[in-house]
Design an enzyme around this catalytic site. Structure first.
Site, PDB file in Angstrom:
ATOM      1  N   ARG A 106      55.288   5.558  11.854  1.00  0.00           N
ATOM      2  CA  ARG A 106      54.587   6.559  11.050  1.00  0.00           C
ATOM      3  C   ARG A 106      53.743   6.132   9.881  1.00  0.00           C
ATOM      4  NH1 ARG A 106      56.967  10.085   6.410  1.00  0.00           N
ATOM      5  NH2 ARG A 106      55.259  11.788   6.162  1.00  0.00           N
ATOM      6  N   HIS A 152      48.916  11.836   2.289  1.00  0.00           N
ATOM      7  CA  HIS A 152      50.251  11.046   1.588  1.00  0.00           C
ATOM      8  C   HIS A 152      49.622  10.555   0.265  1.00  0.00           C
ATOM      9  CE1 HIS A 152      54.149   9.298   2.778  1.00  0.00           C
ATOM     10  NE2 HIS A 152      54.032   9.191   1.138  1.00  0.00           N
ATOM     11  N   GLU A 198      55.232  15.673   1.909  1.00  0.00           N
ATOM     12  CA  GLU A 198      56.238  16.016   0.598  1.00  0.00           C
ATOM     13  C   GLU A 198      55.246  16.738  -0.229  1.00  0.00           C
ATOM     14  OE1 GLU A 198      58.403  12.866  -1.210  1.00  0.00           O
ATOM     15  OE2 GLU A 198      59.519  12.288   0.741  1.00  0.00           O
ATOM     16  N   ASN A 337      61.842  14.849   5.143  1.00  0.00           N
ATOM     17  CA  ASN A 337      62.304  13.722   4.422  1.00  0.00           C
ATOM     18  C   ASN A 337      63.415  14.066   3.660  1.00  0.00           C
ATOM     19  OD1 ASN A 337      60.013  12.810   5.599  1.00  0.00           O
ATOM     20  ND2 ASN A 337      58.743  12.468   3.405  1.00  0.00           N
ATOM     21  N   TYR A 339      66.773  12.122   1.149  1.00  0.00           N
ATOM     22  CA  TYR A 339      67.159  11.062   0.519  1.00  0.00           C
ATOM     23  C   TYR A 339      68.867  11.078  -0.094  1.00  0.00           C
ATOM     24  CZ  TYR A 339      62.936   8.711   1.317  1.00  0.00           C
ATOM     25  OH  TYR A 339      61.670   8.008   1.865  1.00  0.00           O
ATOM     26  N   GLU A 383      61.550  10.781   7.105  1.00  0.00           N
ATOM     27  CA  GLU A 383      61.737   9.524   5.958  1.00  0.00           C
ATOM     28  C   GLU A 383      63.335   9.776   5.599  1.00  0.00           C
ATOM     29  OE1 GLU A 383      59.585   9.278   2.540  1.00  0.00           O
ATOM     30  OE2 GLU A 383      57.661   9.576   3.454  1.00  0.00           O
TER      31      GLU A 383
END
Ligand SMILES: *[C@@H]1O[C@H](CO)[C@@H](O)[C@H](O)[C@H]1NC(C)=O
Ligand SMILES: *[C@@H]1O[C@H](CO)[C@@H](O)[C@H](O)[C@H]1NC(C)=O
Ligand SMILES: *[C@@H]1O[C@H](CO)[C@@H](O)[C@H](O)[C@H]1NC(C)=O
Ligand SMILES: *[C@@H]1O[C@H](CO)[C@@H](O)[C@H](O)[C@H]1NC(C)=O
Ligand SMILES: *[C@@H]1O[C@H](CO)[C@@H](O)[C@H](O)[C@H]1NC(C)=O
Ligand SMILES: *[C@@H]1O[C@H](CO)[C@@H](O)[C@H](O)[C@H]1NC(C)=O
Ligand SMILES: *[C@@H]1O[C@H](CO)[C@@H](O)[C@H](O)[C@H]1NC(C)=O
Length: 907
Positions: A106, A152, A198, A337, A339, A383
Site C-alpha cells: 500500500r 495521504h 486517516e 488504521n 495503533y 496500518e
C-alpha cells in the site's frame, strides 16, 4: 432509542461481551490459521518516503511548504526533501518488498507530482506518470498487489493558497479531476483504491491544532476541523460514484476509505456514564466519517455542544438530503488504521499502560465494534505498527512482540468473533519521515540509514518475523520456541501430553487441615415424636431419612472423597510429630494419632491414591521448642527417632517420603544473625540421618523413596545483559535453594558463594564466621541423600546487585541482592505472590542444569485469593499457565519432571 446506542448503532455491547473476561484470558495466546486468501502487506506514504520534492516539475505540497517555512515547529528542522529517496530508489524498495514475500503493498500518490498546482491544466507531468507506472508495473511483475491511496495528506500548496484547501468545498472538483485521472491512467492495473487516508488525523491536526506542528498548520479546533471533514466526505463520496459509474465495470476493482481510531476502553465497563463516554469518543473519531459513509449518510447525533457554549450558529456543516443519499454505502470495505487504546471516563481520557501504548486486545474489541456498528463490512487493516524513538537497533523485539500479539488478536476476531477481516498491512515497510517527529521516530520493518546518501535499507528482526508469519498464515512452532529466554515466545501456550507415568497430586499439611470432625446431636423428639418406646413406637421415617442424608453428606465431603473426585494419583500430606510423640520424644506414643494416620493411609490406598508423606511441615512439638528447637543439635536424634518410628509403622504402605518441607522458610522467618545458619545446619544433618536410617533399615524391604522438599522464588536478573545482575540472581538462588540442595545433591557442603559471602561478612563485622562447618564425615553422610528433587514454586522476583555490607548482619543481607516485583505481573492476594508462570519453567531449567539432571517432582504450586467464591477463575488460569510451563520444561527442555502436586486440596 437508548441514549448510548443511538450515537452509533449496536457497538456499545462490545464491553458487555467482555465484562467477565479477566486479564489472563484476555491475553491468552490463540493458535490457529488465517484463512487461505488472507492478504498480507506493508504500507508507506508518498511524502514520508519519496523525497525528490522538486524534481522534473513537481509542485510544492503543503508538507514541502510547511517543513520549509515553519521549521521551529518541527523537531530538528527536518524535512521530507530526501526522506528514503524512494523516488530514486524504488528498486531497493521492491527488493525488500519481494524479500518479505507479501501479497500487497500500500502506497500513496503525490498529487503535486502529477499536477504541480493540483489542477488538470498544470499536468499531468510525464515524469510523475512514468514513476508511478514503473512502481505499479514492477509490483505486478513481482506478483504484489498495488493498493493505492489517492490522498495521504500532501495537498498541492497552490490549492491550499487559493482557497484554504479542504477548508473550502471549492476543492471538491479539483480532487475529483485528480481521482478521475488516476482511475483512468492506473486503474487498469490498480484494483484497490483508497480515497483518503486517516481524515480524522488530517482534520484535527492540520485544520484543528495545526499550529502544533502539522501541515497545513491551521488552528481552528472548533470549526475548521468540521469544514475540512465535510469537504473530505463529499469528495470521497463523489469519487466513489465516479469509479462506480465509470470504471468499475471495466476495471473490476474496489474503492473505499481508510479511517483510523484508537480503541477506547471505559475506565469502568459496568458504568453507563463511562460506556457512554466511550461511545461518544468513537462517534467523534470513527463515526464522524463512518456514519455518513457506512450507515445513515449523515453525522452521528451527539447532541448540541454549540448551545452549551452559547454559540448561535452551527459549526457542523449540514448535508442536504440529496448529499446524504450520495454518501451512503460509498465504501466497498472498511480500511482501518489502528495503533493503540485509551481508557475513557467522561470529560477525560487516560493512556493505557505506559508509554509504548502496546495494547493488543484493543484491536480485537475495535474490530468487533466496527462489525456491529457498520453492518459487518469487509475490513482491511491498512496500518498497524509501533515506533521506537531514537533507536538504531535491528534487534527490535518490541516490534516483533507488537506484531505477534496484535496479529494474534486479529486472528481471534476472525475465528472467535466472526469479523470479516480480509487483509492486514504493517506500518511500515521501512523507517521514514514521521511527520512532526521527523526521523527520530522509527516505525520500519527495515532500518534506513538516513546519513547514507544511498539510504540503505537493512531488515530488522521484525522483518523476518513478519515474513515467516505472513508466509505461512499461522504461528509456527519453530517461531514459538526460538529460545526459552525470548520474551516473544515466553507466554505462548503449548499443546502436548504429559507422559502416562506422570503423577498428579493434591496436597495439604497436618496443622493446616487436621480438624475434620463435625459434631451434631440427634433430636429424640424428631425421631420418636411421642417418646414412648415402650409402646413400640416406630421411628419417624422422614427423620431417619434426614439423618441418613446428613451422614451421607458428611461422608461425601470427607477429604478422601474429595481426593477421589479429583482423580489424582498422589495425595501429599504431613504427619504431625506431636500427634505421634506428644513431647517430641519416644517417651510416649499417642496411639490415637497412629490410628488416625493408619486409617488415612488405608483409605487412600483403597481408592488407589498413593500417599506422599511429609515428616516435618513446620509443626515442631512445643516441648522440643522449649529446649531450643531446631537450634539445639539434639533435635537431629529426636527427628531420627520420630522418622524411624514412622518408617517402621507406615512404611509398608508409604513409598514416598519427604523429610522436611521448605526448610528455608522455617529457618529464615523472623530470625536474624546466625540463628538461620544454625537451624539449617541441624536440619540438613537431621535430614541426612533420617535418609541413612531409611536407606539402611527400610528401603530394601519397603522399596520406597525419600527426599526433601525445597523452595525458592525464581530469580530473574533485572538486566540479563548485566553480568552483575546475572551473578546476583545466581547468588539469590544459591543462597535459598542451593543452601540445602548443594549439600544434598552435590558435595555435602554449602555452595562456595554462600561460604564466601558469610565468611567475608562475619570477618567485616569482627565475629567468627556465622556459617557452621560440616566435618568431612558429615559431608560424606550428607552428599547424595535424596532420591528425587522435590520443589515448591510459586512466584518470581527481579534481582539486582546491591552492596549490603554495612547493613545489619542477617541471612538476607549476606547475599548482597535487591529484589523487586516483576513489572506487569498479576498480583495475587498474598503480597509475596505475583503470578509469573514462565518463572516456573526457568526454575526447573536452572535446577536441572545445576544439580545434574535429577528426577524432579513439583510438590507444591498454587495461588492464594481472598474472595470467598467457588467460581475461582483466577486459580483455573493459574494452574493452566503454570502447568503449561511445566510441560514446556518437560517436553521442550528435557527436564526429568515426573510429577506435579497442587497446593492445596482445600482452603
Ligand atoms: C531550526 O531552525 C530555526 C530557524 O532557522 C533555528 O532558529 C533553530 O535553531 C533550528 N533548530 C534546530 C534544532 O536546528
Ligand atoms: C475556513 O472557512 C471558513 C468559512 O468559510 C472561513 O471563515 C475561514 O476563514 C476559513 N479558514 C481558512 C484558514 O481558510
Ligand atoms: C445547536 O444550537 C445552536 C444554538 O442554540 C443552534 O443555532 C443550532 O441550530 C443548533 N444545531 C442543531 C443541529 O440543532
Ligand atoms: C452561556 O450563557 C449563560 C447565560 O448567560 C451563562 O450562564 C453560561 O455560563 C454561558 N456558558 C458558557 C459556557 O459560557
Ligand atoms: C454502484 O453501481 C452499481 C451498478 O450501477 C449500482 O447498482 C450501485 O447502487 C452503485 N453503488 C452505489 C453506492 O451507488
Ligand atoms: C550509515 O551510513 C554512513 C554513511 O555512508 C556510514 O558511515 C555509517 O557507517 C552507516 N551506518 C550504519 C549503521 O551502517
Ligand atoms: C538441648 O537439649 C538437651 C536435651 O536434649 C538439653 O539438655 C539442653 O539443655 C538443650 N540445650 C539448650 C541450649 O537448650
Amino acid at each position: 432509542c437508548n441514549k448510548i446506542a443511538c450515537y452509533t448503532g449496536n457497538g456499545y455491547d462490545v464491553w458487555e461481551k467482555f465484562v467477565r473476561q479477566n486479564a489472563f484470558e484476555r491475553d491468552e495466546f490463540y493458535h490457529g490459521e488465517f484463512p487461505k486468501k488472507f492478504g498480507w502487506g506493508t504500507a508507506t506514504a508518498a511524502y514520508q518516503i519519496e523525497g525528490a520534492w522538486n524534481v522534473e516539475g513537481k509542485g510544492e505540497s503543503t508538507w514541502d511548504h510547511y517543513t520549509h517555512n515553519a521549521p521551529c515547529r518541527l523537531l530538528y528542522n527536518q524535512t521530507g526533501d530526501v526522506a528514503c529517496d524512494s523516488y530514486h530508489n524504488f528498486d531497493d524498495d521492491l527488493a525488500i518488498i519481494k524479500e518479505l514475500g507479501l501479497s500487497h503493498y500500500r502506497f500513496s500518490l503525490s498529487w503535486s507530482r502529477l499536477f504541480p498546482d493540483g489542477k488538470l491544466t498544470s499536468g499531468p507531468l510525464p515524469d510523475g506518470v512514468r514513476y508511478y507506472n514503473d512502481v505499479i508495473n514492477k509490483l505486478i511483475a513481482a506478483n504484489v498487489e498495488p493498493m493505492v491511496t489517492l490522498f495521504h495528506w500532501d495537498l498541492p500548496q497552490a490549492l491550499q493558497d487559493e482557497f484554504g484547501g479542504f477548508n473550502s468545498s471549492e476543492i471538491i472538483p479539483y480532487y475529483l479531476d485528480y481521482a478521475d485521472f488516476c482511475f483512468r491512467t492506473f486503474g487498469g492495473r490498480v484494483k484497490y483504491w483508497f480515497t483518503f487516508n486517516e481524515p480524522y488525523v488530517y482534520c484535527t491536526l492540520g485544520h484543528g491544532y495545526g499550529v502544533a506542528a502539522f501541515a497545513p498548520g491551521h488552528y481552528s479546533p472548533g470549526e475548521g476541523v468540521y469544514y475540512a471533514a465535510h469537504s473530505i466526505i463529499k469528495s470521497h463520496a463523489q469519487a466513489y460514484h465516479i469509479y462506480n459509474n465509470t470504471y468499475r465495470e471495466s476495471q473490476k476493482g474496489q474503492i473505499g476509505i481508510t479511517l483510523n481510531t484508537n480503541w477506547v476502553e471505559p475506565m469502568t465497563t459496568t458504568d453507563l456514564d463511562h460506556i457512554e463516554a466511550s461511545q461518544r469518543s468513537l462517534a467523534f473519531s470513527t463515526g464522524w466519517f463512518a456514519e455518513p459513509i457506512f450507515n445513515s449518510g449523515d453525522y452521528p447525533d451527539v447532541g448540541n455542544r454549540s448551545e452549551y457554549y452559547n454559540i448561535t450558529y452551527d459549526r457542523l456543516p449540514k448535508f442536504t438530503e440529496e448529499e446524504k443519499e450520495l454518501n451512503k454505502g460509498t465504501s466497498d470495505f472498511f480500511g482501518l488504521n489502528h495503533y493503540t487504546s485509551n481508557l475513557i471516563v467522561p470529560c477525560s481520557y487516560y493512556p493505557e499502560e505506559g508509554p509504548t501504548y502496546d495494547i493488543p486486545w484493543g484491536i480485537r474489541k475495535l474490530l468487533i465494534w466496527i462489525k456491529r456498528t457498520y453492518g459487518d463490512p469487509v475490513i482491511y487493516i491498512t496500518e498497524n505498527g509501533i515506533s521506537e524513538h531514537h533507536s538504531d537497533g535491528l534487534d527490535d523485539d518490541i516490534r516483533v512482540n507488537y506484531y505477534k500479539n496484535y496479529i494474534n488478536e486479529v486472528l481471534k476476531a476472525i475465528k472467535e468473533d466472526d469479523v470479516n477481516v480480509k487483509g492486514y498491512t504493517a506500518w511500515s515497510l521501512m523507517d521514514n519521515f514521521e511527520w512532526a517527529e521527523g526521523y527520530s521516530e522509527r516505525f520500519g520493518l527495515h532500518w534506513v540509514n538516513f546519513t547514507d546518501p544511498e539510504r540503505t535499507r537493512i531488515p530488522k528482526k521484525s522483518a523476518s518475523y513478519y515474513r515467516s508469519l505472513a508466509g505461512s498464515g499461522t504461528y509456527q512452532l519453530n517461531q514459538i520456541f526460538i529460545s526459552c529466554r525470548s520474551e516473544t515466545d515466553r507466554d505462548d501456550f503449548i499443546f502436548g501430553l504429559f507422559p502416562d507415568s506422570f503423577l498428579w497430586g493434591a496436597s495439604s499439611s497436618a496443622y493446616q487441615v487436621e480438624v475434620s470432625q463435625y459434631r451434631f446431636s440427634l433430636s429424640w423428639s424428631r425421631l420418636f415424636p411421642t417418646g414412648n418406646l415402650m409402646e413400640n413406637e416406630v421411628a419417624n421415617v422422614e427423620a431417619v431419612a434426614y439423618y441418613n442424608h446428613v451422614l451421607d453428606e458428611l461422608e461425601a465431603r470427607e477429604d478422601v472423597n474429595l481426593i477421589k473426585m479429583l482423580g489424582v494419583q498422589q495425595y501429599r500430606f504431613s504427619i504431625s510429630w506431636s500427634r505421634i510423640f506428644p513431647d517430641g520424644t519416644t517417651s510416649y506414643v499417642n496411639q490415637g494419632g497412629v490410628d488416625y494416620y493408619n486409617s488415612l493411609i488405608d483409605s487412600l490406598l483403597k481408592i488407589g491414591v498413593e500417599p506422599v508423606v511429609t515428616l516435618y511441615h513446620w509443626d515442631l512439638p512445643q516441648a522440643l521448642e522449649d529446649i531450643g528447637g531446631l537450634l539445639n543439635e539434639t533435635v537431629v536424634d529426636r527427628f531420627n527417632e520420630y522418622t524411624d518410628f514412622c518408617f517402621k509403622t507406615f512404611g509398608n504402605r508409604v513409598k514416598f517420603w519427604i523429610t522436611f518441607n521448605e526448610p528455608y522458610v522455617i529457618t529464615w522467618l523472623g530470625s536474624p544473625g546466625e540463628a538461620p545458619y544454625q537451624a539449617t545446619h541441624n536440619i540438613i544433618k537431621a535430614h541426612a540421618k533420617a535418609y541413612r536410617t531409611y536407606e539402611k533399615f527400610y528401603k530394601g524391604k519397603q522399596g520406597g523413596r525419600i527426599g526433601m522438599t525445597m523452595s525458592t522464588e525464581w530469580a530473574e536478573p533485572k538486566d540479563p545483559n548485566n553480568p552483575s545482575d546475572v551473578e546476583a540472581a545466581d547468588r539469590f538462588l544459591q543462597s535459598i535453594l542451593g543452601w540445602f540442595a548443594h549439600p544434598i545433591f552435590k558435595n555435602g557442603d554449602y555452595p562456595e558463594v554462600v561460604k564466601k559471602q558469610v565468611n567475608e561478612r562475619s570477618q567485616l563485622q569482627g565475629t567468627p564466621s556465622r556459617l557452621p562447618v560440616f566435618t568431612d564425615a558429615e559431608k560424606v553422610e550428607i552428599a547424595g541423600t535424596a532420591d528425587f528433587f522435590a520443589i515448591n514454586g510459586y512466584t518470581s522476583r527481579l534481582v539486582t546487585y546491591q552492596d549490603k555490607s554495612t547493613w545489619p548482619p542477617s541471612y538476607e543481607n549476606d547475599r548482597d541482592t535487591h529484589e523487586e516485583p516483576i513489572p506487569g505481573a498479576i498480583q495475587a492476594t498474598p503480597d509475596w505472590l505475583q503470578i509469573v508462570p514462565w518463572g516456573m519453567r526457568r526454575l526447573l531449567n536452572w535446577l536441572d542444569r545445576e544439580y545434574g539432571h535429577p528426577t524432579v517432582y513439583i510438590t507444591e504450586n498454587g495461588v492464594g485469593t481472598s474472595d470467598a467464591t467457588v467460581d475461582d477463575q483466577i486459580r483455573v488460569n493459574f494452574y493452566k499457565a503454570y502447568i503449561n510451563e511445566a510441560l514446556k520444561a518437560q517436553q521442550l527442555d528435557g527436564v526429568d519432571l515426573q510429577g506435579y502436586t497442587a497446593w492445596s486440596l482445600m482452603d
